[in-house]
Design a protein around this motif. Structure first.
Motif, PDB file in Angstrom:
ATOM      1  N   PRO A 267       0.812  -1.225   0.000  1.00  0.00           N
ATOM      2  CA  PRO A 267       0.000   0.000   0.000  1.00  0.00           C
ATOM      3  C   PRO A 267       0.844   1.273   0.000  1.00  0.00           C
ATOM      4  CG  PRO A 267      -0.965  -1.611   1.468  1.00  0.00           C
ATOM      5  CD  PRO A 267       0.351  -2.190   1.011  1.00  0.00           C
ATOM      6  N   GLU A 268       2.005   1.220   0.627  1.00  0.00           N
ATOM      7  CA  GLU A 268       2.861   2.407   0.667  1.00  0.00           C
ATOM      8  C   GLU A 268       3.524   2.708  -0.672  1.00  0.00           C
ATOM      9  OE1 GLU A 268       2.927  -0.217   2.763  1.00  0.00           O
ATOM     10  OE2 GLU A 268       4.982  -0.708   3.385  1.00  0.00           O
ATOM     11  N   ASP A 269       3.362   1.848  -1.667  1.00  0.00           N
ATOM     12  CA  ASP A 269       3.841   2.131  -3.007  1.00  0.00           C
ATOM     13  C   ASP A 269       2.845   2.991  -3.786  1.00  0.00           C
ATOM     14  OD1 ASP A 269       5.055  -1.236  -3.133  1.00  0.00           O
ATOM     15  OD2 ASP A 269       6.249   0.582  -2.824  1.00  0.00           O
ATOM     16  N   THR A 270       1.689   3.230  -3.213  1.00  0.00           N
ATOM     17  CA  THR A 270       0.674   4.054  -3.869  1.00  0.00           C
ATOM     18  C   THR A 270       1.187   5.458  -4.106  1.00  0.00           C
ATOM     19  OG1 THR A 270      -1.165   2.778  -2.955  1.00  0.00           O
ATOM     20  CG2 THR A 270      -1.623   5.055  -3.627  1.00  0.00           C
ATOM     21  N   ALA A 271       1.144   5.905  -5.358  1.00  0.00           N
ATOM     22  CA  ALA A 271       1.667   7.223  -5.721  1.00  0.00           C
ATOM     23  C   ALA A 271       1.449   7.457  -7.216  1.00  0.00           C
ATOM     24  CB  ALA A 271       3.163   7.316  -5.412  1.00  0.00           C
ATOM     25  N   MET A 272       1.710   8.687  -7.632  1.00  0.00           N
ATOM     26  CA  MET A 272       1.834   8.990  -9.047  1.00  0.00           C
ATOM     27  C   MET A 272       3.286   8.707  -9.417  1.00  0.00           C
ATOM     28  SD  MET A 272       0.072  10.103 -11.669  1.00  0.00           S
ATOM     29  CE  MET A 272      -1.208  11.248 -11.170  1.00  0.00           C
ATOM     30  N   TYR A 273       3.477   7.925 -10.450  1.00  0.00           N
ATOM     31  CA  TYR A 273       4.822   7.563 -10.890  1.00  0.00           C
ATOM     32  C   TYR A 273       5.180   8.355 -12.140  1.00  0.00           C
ATOM     33  CZ  TYR A 273       5.203   3.779  -7.534  1.00  0.00           C
ATOM     34  OH  TYR A 273       5.309   3.064  -6.364  1.00  0.00           O
ATOM     35  N   TYR A 274       6.377   8.930 -12.122  1.00  0.00           N
ATOM     36  CA  TYR A 274       6.854   9.767 -13.210  1.00  0.00           C
ATOM     37  C   TYR A 274       8.125   9.192 -13.813  1.00  0.00           C
ATOM     38  CZ  TYR A 274       3.749  13.307 -11.218  1.00  0.00           C
ATOM     39  OH  TYR A 274       2.661  13.985 -10.727  1.00  0.00           O
ATOM     40  N   CYS A 275       8.213   9.268 -15.108  1.00  0.00           N
ATOM     41  CA  CYS A 275       9.431   8.936 -15.829  1.00  0.00           C
ATOM     42  C   CYS A 275      10.233  10.215 -16.011  1.00  0.00           C
ATOM     43  CB  CYS A 275       9.050   8.344 -17.188  1.00  0.00           C
ATOM     44  SG  CYS A 275      10.417   7.965 -18.281  1.00  0.00           S
ATOM     45  N   ALA A 276      11.556  10.127 -15.866  1.00  0.00           N
ATOM     46  CA  ALA A 276      12.425  11.281 -16.031  1.00  0.00           C
ATOM     47  C   ALA A 276      13.633  10.899 -16.872  1.00  0.00           C
ATOM     48  CB  ALA A 276      12.868  11.809 -14.672  1.00  0.00           C
ATOM     49  N   ALA A 277      14.195  11.882 -17.559  1.00  0.00           N
ATOM     50  CA  ALA A 277      15.359  11.612 -18.408  1.00  0.00           C
ATOM     51  C   ALA A 277      16.297  12.798 -18.399  1.00  0.00           C
ATOM     52  CB  ALA A 277      14.906  11.311 -19.835  1.00  0.00           C
ATOM     53  N   GLY A 278      17.585  12.510 -18.598  1.00  0.00           N
ATOM     54  CA  GLY A 278      18.573  13.569 -18.627  1.00  0.00           C
ATOM     55  C   GLY A 278      19.879  13.047 -19.175  1.00  0.00           C
ATOM     56  N   GLY A 279      20.867  13.941 -19.266  1.00  0.00           N
ATOM     57  CA  GLY A 279      22.192  13.551 -19.707  1.00  0.00           C
ATOM     58  C   GLY A 279      22.942  12.853 -18.593  1.00  0.00           C
ATOM     59  N   TRP A 280      24.284  12.894 -18.679  1.00  0.00           N
ATOM     60  CA  TRP A 280      25.065  12.218 -17.643  1.00  0.00           C
ATOM     61  C   TRP A 280      24.839  12.887 -16.291  1.00  0.00           C
ATOM     62  CZ3 TRP A 280      28.821  13.247 -14.021  1.00  0.00           C
ATOM     63  CH2 TRP A 280      29.420  12.123 -13.447  1.00  0.00           C
ATOM     64  N   ILE A 281      24.619  12.077 -15.281  1.00  0.00           N
ATOM     65  CA  ILE A 281      24.384  12.537 -13.918  1.00  0.00           C
ATOM     66  C   ILE A 281      25.336  11.793 -13.003  1.00  0.00           C
ATOM     67  CG2 ILE A 281      22.690  12.641 -12.038  1.00  0.00           C
ATOM     68  CD1 ILE A 281      20.496  12.667 -14.227  1.00  0.00           C
ATOM     69  N   LEU A 282      25.907  12.494 -12.054  1.00  0.00           N
ATOM     70  CA  LEU A 282      26.760  11.853 -11.068  1.00  0.00           C
ATOM     71  C   LEU A 282      25.996  10.687 -10.442  1.00  0.00           C
ATOM     72  CD1 LEU A 282      29.600  12.432  -9.822  1.00  0.00           C
ATOM     73  CD2 LEU A 282      28.383  13.566  -7.953  1.00  0.00           C
ATOM     74  N   PRO A 283      26.555   9.494 -10.467  1.00  0.00           N
ATOM     75  CA  PRO A 283      25.806   8.332  -9.977  1.00  0.00           C
ATOM     76  C   PRO A 283      25.185   8.498  -8.593  1.00  0.00           C
ATOM     77  CG  PRO A 283      27.740   7.592 -11.143  1.00  0.00           C
ATOM     78  CD  PRO A 283      27.829   9.095 -11.077  1.00  0.00           C
ATOM     79  N   SER A 284      25.881   9.196  -7.705  1.00  0.00           N
ATOM     80  CA  SER A 284      25.341   9.378  -6.357  1.00  0.00           C
ATOM     81  C   SER A 284      24.101  10.263  -6.350  1.00  0.00           C
ATOM     82  CB  SER A 284      26.407   9.975  -5.444  1.00  0.00           C
ATOM     83  OG  SER A 284      26.808  11.242  -5.909  1.00  0.00           O
TER      84      SER A 284
END
Length: 121
Positions: free
Chosen positions: A83-100
């Motif tokens: 139940p705590e997974d209930t949410a609006m889920y969004y996809c996001a994209a970008g260039g290189w991002i520091l892994p952390s």
């Protein structure tokens, strides 16, 4: 301009599974899934950069992020939903991002419109 279109959300019972999809208009190096529950901040769930994957502790072992490079489609397989997974889920994209910082929203330039996931007990 990168366009992202999510699909696959829905309503399920606890313990069931769902797969989300995000169709991107072009290949982009870093992609991720975020979620936002009512009254809460948007949080990173899972991210993928080239072939490396990263997960929030709350979903490790239950969610799997993957990408089909041929179709530029990102997936999120969600098993053992709670139940705590209930949410609006969004996809996001970008260039290189520091892994952390891949699970931080700051590095992402492009966002989808969101797809609702509701898990009932």
């Amino acid at each position: 301009q990168v366009q992202l279109v999510e699909s696959g959300g829905g309503s399920v019972q606890a313990g069931e599974s769902l797969q989300l999809s995000c169709a991107a208009s072009v290949y982009i190096r870093s992609m991720a899934w975020f979620r936002q529950a009512p009254g809460k901040e948007r949080e990173g769930v899972a991210a993928l950069q080239t072939r490396a994957t990263y997960y929030a502790d709350s979903v490790k072992g239950r969610f799997t992020i993957s990408r089909d490079s041929a179709s530029n489609t990102l997936y999120l397989q969600m098993n053992s939903l709670k139940p705590e997974d209930t949410a609006m889920y969004y996809c996001a994209a970008g260039g290189w991002i520091l892994p952390s910082r891949l699970l931080n929203r700051d590095g992402y330039s492009y966002w989808g419109q969101g797809t609702q996931v509701t898990v009932s007990s």
